[in-house]
Design an enzyme around this catalytic site. Structure first.
Site, PDB file in Angstrom:
ATOM      1  CE  LYS A   1     -13.129   6.471  -5.522  1.00  0.00           C
ATOM      2  NZ  LYS A   1     -11.527   6.331  -5.965  1.00  0.00           N
ATOM      3  CB  VAL A   2     -17.225   1.630  -3.020  1.00  0.00           C
ATOM      4  CG1 VAL A   2     -17.929   0.146  -2.504  1.00  0.00           C
ATOM      5  CG2 VAL A   2     -16.008   1.466  -3.279  1.00  0.00           C
TER       6      VAL A   2
ATOM      7  N   GLY B   1     -21.213   6.024   4.331  1.00  0.00           N
ATOM      8  CA  GLY B   1     -20.159   6.605   3.363  1.00  0.00           C
ATOM      9  C   GLY B   1     -20.632   6.424   1.780  1.00  0.00           C
TER      10      GLY B   1
ATOM     11  CE  LYS C   1      -4.362   1.031   0.524  1.00  0.00           C
ATOM     12  NZ  LYS C   1      -5.528   0.177  -0.437  1.00  0.00           N
TER      13      LYS C   1
END
Length: 371
Positions: free
Chosen positions: A186-187, A183, A83
């Site tokens: 995007k997802v 949230g 990452k």
């Protein structure tokens, strides 16, 4: 490129490599953490975030890279885990020059790490990064890439939810289940569509007014609440954390009313032991790195597609191939939930065991082959 000071006393135990990068002309400060290459080159996204301190940035990249190794292993990919984080406010400091400097940083690792999009980075950003490195995925179709990985991330989360519903309620349908999404990025937006199409009732929240406005206009049937705390305390069947991690902690788990936790966020558990608290309360937790693997499956197909033909003999990224593999998250989730029940452990422990076993077994085979 220089190196900015590492944090005193930081714990990088278990990681193969942690590299710091600074490019003063562009203001770039980045960290790449490679947790494991036992299964192949490390693959993981680049998070662009205004961390409060270097210590916070380092802590995040270490946790996220470890999670990527376990995610790639349980997804059955021949890729290790890594990452990267870029320390700064993307709204203020993201420039082409900075992204290209970062691309040179990735290239300097010689293929040990493949990058992709994450929080704060997008497909156009990866197109710029790819101008400096061969090891950038999540590029636009126009640049030869797979495009937005949130599409398959959301599809995988939906499949994991279906498997959890079957395990808890005996049906894969989410019709009339009340699902809370924390949230609407995007997802979260893609997931909302899948859930509505399946007949679920969705309640959601987001700190960004633009995301709230999107939900209000795109899906007026979605109930909107003021914050994550209100969502967690609400009457839910499934709680889906889809923003930043750490929302399942000592304060929220005791008041969580959902029967299932299944969401796209990384590192949802604030610290070890939270998985036991969830199990003791009878809450079924689907491990985050299992359920949100659709995105990495997509960018993995992009990374390997140049040498792996699709069923039609075409080289390059194949969406249908990647989607079919992402749909397999349903089976993987069911396998882990059954193993957890049979072994008398939380699902997070069962998932870790599966990932560790694959990394150890395949890692040994690769060592033998290299010798």
């Amino acid at each position: 490129m220089g190196v900015f000071a590492t944090t005193s006393g930081s714990d990088t135990a278990g990681h193969e490599q942690v590299v710091f990068c600074q490019d003063q002309p562009t203001g770039l400060k980045a960290i790449i953490a490679i947790y494991s290459t036992a299964l192949g080159p490390a693959l993981g996204g680049t998070r662009f975030h205004p961390y409060a301190s270097e210590a916070d940035a380092l802590r995040d990249v270490l946790e996220l890279s470890r999670g990527m190794a376990y995610k790639n292993a349980t997804a059955g990919l021949d890729l290790g885990g890594g990452k990267a984080v870029i320390w700064g406010d993307p709204e203020q400091v993201k420039t082409e020059a900075l992204l290209r400097a970062y691309g040179r940083f990735v290239e300097s690792l010689g293929g040990r790490y493949y990058t992709a999009c994450d929080v704060g980075t997008y497909v156009p950003d990866m197109d710029i990064v790819a101008r400096e490195t061969r090891y950038a995925t999540g590029r636009s179709p126009q640049a030869g890439g797979a495009g937005d990985s949130s599409i398959l991330t959301a599809w995988g989360v939906f499949q994991g939810m279906r498997a959890a519903a079957e395990h808890r309620w005996g049906t894969t349908s989410l019709r009339d289940r009340r699902i809370g999404i924390a949230g609407l990025g995007k997802v979260g937006r893609q997931l909302t569509g899948h859930l509505i199409d399946d007949g679920a009732s969705v309640v959601a929240t987001d700190v960004d007014d633009r995301a709230v406005d999107w939900a209000r206009h795109s899906y007026p049937q979605v109930d909107l609440v003021t914050d994550t705390d209100a969502l967690i305390r609400g009457d839910l069947d499934i709680y889906a954390p889809c923003a930043l991690g750490g929302t399942l902690n000592d304060e929220t788990v005791p008041v969580l009313r959902a029967a299932v936790v299944a969401g796209a966020a990384n590192n949802q558990l604030a610290h070890p032991g939270i998985e036991k608290m969830l199990a003791e309360r009878g809450i079924l937790y689907v491990p985050d790195y299992v359920i949100n693997a659709g995105g990495v499956i997509q960018v993995a197909d992009e990374a390997t597609g140049a040498t792996t033909p699709s069923a039609t003999g075409r080289y390059g990224f194949d969406f249908e191939r990647a989607k079919a593999r992402t749909t397999g998250i349903f089976d993987t989730t069911g396998q882990i939930l059954r193993a957890a029940e049979e072994e008398g452990v939380p699902p997070a422990v069962a998932a870790d065991r599966l990932a560790e076993r694959r990394m150890a077994e395949i890692g040994r085979l690769r060592t033998i082959h290299l010798r």
